[in-house]
Design a protein around this motif. Structure first.
Motif: not given
Length: 64
Positions: A20-26, A47-64
């Motif tokens: 969920s969005r909340a889980e991604e942020v947490s 800021g770049d580190l936070i963005h990079s980690v968040h984007e990586s988590l958002k991509r989990l479960g998506h086809a490469a």
């Protein structure tokens, strides 16, 4: 919410992770906090580190 349907089952590359969005942020906050607690990170790079980690988590479960 995380998929707990396969609890106790070792994940393999065909399993997907749904956050969920909340889980991604947490998780992002926890990962970044742990990283900067153990590694020197210049303030201007946070800021770049936070963005990079968040984007990586958002991509989990998506086809490469």
């Amino acid at each position: 919410m995380m998929d707990v349907e396969n609890e106790g089952h070792a994940m393999d590359e065909t399993d997907s992770v749904i956050l969920s969005r909340a889980e991604e942020v947490s998780l992002t906050a926890n990962i970044v906090s742990a990283y900067v607690s153990n590694n020197p990170v210049p303030a201007q790079n946070l800021g770049d580190l936070i963005h990079s980690v968040h984007e990586s988590l958002k991509r989990l479960g998506h086809a490469a």
